[in-house]
Motif scaffolding. Structure first.
Motif, PDB file in Angstrom:
ATOM      1  N   ASP A  17       0.815  -1.221   0.000  1.00 32.17           N
ATOM      2  CA  ASP A  17       0.000   0.000   0.000  1.00 32.17           C
ATOM      3  C   ASP A  17       0.844   1.264   0.000  1.00 32.17           C
ATOM      4  OD1 ASP A  17      -2.139  -1.721   0.128  1.00 32.17           O
ATOM      5  OD2 ASP A  17      -2.570  -1.374   2.255  1.00 32.17           O
ATOM      6  N   ALA A  18       2.083   1.170   0.517  1.00 30.23           N
ATOM      7  CA  ALA A  18       2.946   2.349   0.661  1.00 30.23           C
ATOM      8  C   ALA A  18       3.820   2.600  -0.565  1.00 30.23           C
ATOM      9  CB  ALA A  18       3.822   2.199   1.903  1.00 30.23           C
ATOM     10  N   GLY A  19       3.597   1.859  -1.658  1.00 28.74           N
ATOM     11  CA  GLY A  19       4.352   2.114  -2.879  1.00 28.74           C
ATOM     12  C   GLY A  19       5.617   1.304  -3.030  1.00 28.74           C
ATOM     13  N   GLU A  36       6.211 -14.168   1.399  1.00 27.92           N
ATOM     14  CA  GLU A  36       5.215 -15.060   0.812  1.00 27.92           C
ATOM     15  C   GLU A  36       3.895 -14.331   0.562  1.00 27.92           C
ATOM     16  OE1 GLU A  36       6.485 -19.540   2.225  1.00 27.92           O
ATOM     17  OE2 GLU A  36       5.122 -18.425   3.519  1.00 27.92           O
ATOM     18  N   TYR A  37       3.502 -13.463   1.460  1.00 21.63           N
ATOM     19  CA  TYR A  37       2.264 -12.689   1.283  1.00 21.63           C
ATOM     20  C   TYR A  37       2.362 -11.805   0.038  1.00 21.63           C
ATOM     21  CZ  TYR A  37      -1.700  -9.660   2.562  1.00 21.63           C
ATOM     22  OH  TYR A  37      -2.887  -8.962   2.573  1.00 21.63           O
ATOM     23  N   SER A  41       0.241 -11.924  -3.628  1.00 23.99           N
ATOM     24  CA  SER A  41      -0.662 -10.792  -3.791  1.00 23.99           C
ATOM     25  C   SER A  41      -0.938 -10.487  -5.262  1.00 23.99           C
ATOM     26  CB  SER A  41      -0.064  -9.549  -3.125  1.00 23.99           C
ATOM     27  OG  SER A  41      -0.734  -8.389  -3.520  1.00 23.99           O
ATOM     28  N   PRO A  42      -2.192 -10.518  -5.691  1.00 31.38           N
ATOM     29  CA  PRO A  42      -2.521 -10.134  -7.072  1.00 31.38           C
ATOM     30  C   PRO A  42      -2.136  -8.682  -7.361  1.00 31.38           C
ATOM     31  CG  PRO A  42      -4.381 -11.256  -6.027  1.00 31.38           C
ATOM     32  CD  PRO A  42      -3.389 -10.962  -4.946  1.00 31.38           C
ATOM     33  N   ARG A  47       1.271  -4.793 -10.159  1.00 39.14           N
ATOM     34  CA  ARG A  47       2.134  -3.604 -10.100  1.00 39.14           C
ATOM     35  C   ARG A  47       3.593  -3.924 -10.422  1.00 39.14           C
ATOM     36  NH1 ARG A  47       0.606  -0.090  -4.831  1.00 39.14           N
ATOM     37  NH2 ARG A  47       1.419   1.576  -6.153  1.00 39.14           N
ATOM     38  N   GLY A  48       3.895  -5.184 -10.697  1.00 39.49           N
ATOM     39  CA  GLY A  48       5.256  -5.568 -11.075  1.00 39.49           C
ATOM     40  C   GLY A  48       6.258  -5.434  -9.949  1.00 39.49           C
TER      41      GLY A  48
END
Length: 537
Positions: A17-19, A36-37, A41-42, A47-48
């Motif tokens: 979330d923080a970029g 792992e999370y 994460s999709p 976001r690559g």
């Protein structure tokens, strides 16, 4: 939006979330779930965000530092002993400073649930002269990541974020930000006049970072993560940090009668510590890990307050804190709870049924019974369990990669036979350099690289050396005549024993690679194939 998250998952979600532009890590409990999370994460995929495992913590730290150099935000994750592996770039990263925000997430393991020691990473932050954050709950962990990236870019220093096992592996509801920050664009603001650590540049940067410490401490004094809470009874003051904040709240049901100083942002806010020792007759320090705050407090306090804590025996000197331990420190009765059963017997961990390591140790023990005074040097991985019954096959296990180097040192001392047992992931993590030393001297020793095609001990992550181990050994210069591979199965025992006997008897360097997939990842892969086959129908 609210999510039920592990502490590790809250950190990972916050980083996305923080970029975040890249996470760099080597698996290590209790930090593994962060990477792992992000891998699962999709949003991270869309976001690559870079999210592949690194070979070890040193390479991870340097890769993250390179991303920061280019102006993007990077997260590097490890367990506490991994910080030893990356100490060189970690300490020097304070000298280079940062361009893009850089968080070094370290998960400490009090009580050594899966570790060799109880070291406290806060000492590393103090040693490197960089800020340190230590969340007291999952929500604070989430919020701290956002703060730490911004703070790193403002003060141009990496931020060490320290969690412990209970924080990493317990769940709580976390309020997630609705708006995700965009990734930084590449910029070229990083100047080689700071990043090329020639002595002249390092001396200048050392002066700058040293002078920054006053401002960093002021930031800690005014931090929203540090809090001085008034109390009516000044006979005692309480300094509490990290996860221990929860134990204190549980002890007094959120109504502590004494003044409380919550410390979760370092350097230590000495101004607030002195206020407490000025106002209170005595002070008790409740902190998870080593007596970091307690020790420093004795050097900065004024007045005649008596400081209590781990060093004075009011809290145990070692191991994790618990609510009961904290209650005992205040001489309060223990809370009612479930009594320990007299019928439950502790069960030590064991190698999985069908594990290839079992066959390796069975063959090795049989062969080494023919060699009086043989010594076997082990390494870090699930195969370390070979030191326990029924095999009792290892004489030492010290740190990642030490099997090969200790066997070499023993062989140099005249020990024969000297045998090293190391796993595939540990070999690429830190065993290759030791093997190169042995190759260069054709050391009289035998190396067994027990390859189960994964990083099994931490849950079956990808291993950097899969299908490359023979090529790596050849590339390092090993004599091909003494590079052998076997499949550790009961039916192959005669062949395995013959090869072990021949190579141990050979007075020079030998490498034997028993290769068979971990039973746990094999089950997972077979299940995935079955599901794919079923869906195809």
């Amino acid at each position: 939006m609210k999510k039920l998250l592990l502490g590790d998952e809250a950190i990972a979600q916050a980083a996305i979330d923080a970029g975040l532009s890249g996470v760099y890590a080597y698996p290590g409990t209790p930090s593994t779930e962060i990477t792992e999370y992000i891998q699962k994460s999709p949003v991270a995929a869309e976001r690559g965000i870079h999210r592949k495992w690194s070979v070890n913590e040193k390479t991870a730290m340097e890769e993250a530092l390179g991303m920061s150099f280019m102006g993007k935000r990077a997260l590097v994750c490890m367990k506490h002993v991994g910080l030893n592996v990356c100490a060189d770039p970690f300490v020097n990263s304070a000298m280079t400073g940062t361009n893009g925000g850089l968080i070094v997430l370290v998960a400490d393991d009090p009580s050594m649930h899966s570790s060799q020691n109880e070291q406290d990473s806060r000492f590393y932050a103090k040693f490197a002269m960089m800020p340190c954050l230590e969340p007291s709950n999952q929500q604070e962990a989430y919020d701290m990541v956002h703060y730490a990236f911004d703070y790193s870019e403002r003060v141009h220093l990496p931020v060490l974020m320290r969690v412990t096992t209970r924080m990493a592996h317990s769940r709580a509801v976390v309020e997630i930000k609705d708006v995700q920050r965009k990734q930084n664009e590449i910029n070229y603001d990083a100047k080689s006049t700071d990043w090329v650590l020639l002595p002249a540049i390092s001396r200048r940067r050392n002066n700058i970072v040293t002078e920054q410490q006053i401002a960093l401490e002021d930031d800690a004094v005014n931090s929203c993560f540090n809090q001085y809470i008034e109390g009516d009874d000044h006979s005692l003051g309480v300094v509490v940090s990290g996860i221990a904040v929860n134990y204190l709240e549980e002890t007094f049901k959120g109504q502590c009668p004494y003044p409380v100083l919550k410390v979760c942002h370092y350097p230590l806010p000495k101004k607030l510590l002195r206020r407490m020792t000025d106002e209170c007759d005595n002070v008790i320090v409740i902190e998870e890990g080593q007596p970091f705050i307690e020790d420093i407090l004795r050097g900065v306090m004024r007045g005649t307050s008596e400081v209590k804590g781990r060093l004075t025996g009011n809290l145990p000197r070692t191991g994790e804190l618990t609510p009961d331990i904290v209650r005992s420190a205040f001489k309060l009765p223990l809370a009612d709870g479930v009594q320990e059963s007299e019928y439950v017997v502790p069960r030590p961990p064991a190698l999985c049924q069908g594990c290839g390591h079992r066959d390796v140790y069975a063959a090795l023990n049989d062969v080494l019974s023919e060699f009086p005074n043989a010594r076997v040097f082990g390494d870090i991985g699930c195969y370390t369990l070979g030191a326990l019954p029924p095999y009792k096959a290892l004489h030492s296990t010290v740190d990642m990669g030490a099997s090969i180097t200790m066997a070499k040192g023993a062989a140099d001392a005249g020990q024969w036979p000297a045998v090293a047992v190391i796993g595939d992931s540990t070999f690429t993590h830190s065993g290759m350099k030791g093997l190169l030393d042995a190759i260069n001297e054709n050391t009289d020793m035998t190396v067994i690289i027990s390859d189960n095609l994964t990083t099994a001990m931490t849950g079956g992550q990808d291993s950097a050396g899969t299908n490359k181990l023979e090529a790596i050994c050849r590339g390092l210069g090993l004599d091909d005549a003494h590079l052998k591979t076997v499949v550790p199965l009961p039916k192959n025992m005669p062949e395995i024993k013959t090869i072990l006997r021949e190579e141990i008897s050979y007075h020079g360097l030998s490498v034997i690679i028993p290769c068979r997939e971990c039973m746990q990842t094999l089950k997972r892969h077979l299940k995935q194939k079955k599901q794919i086959g079923g869906s195809a129908k």
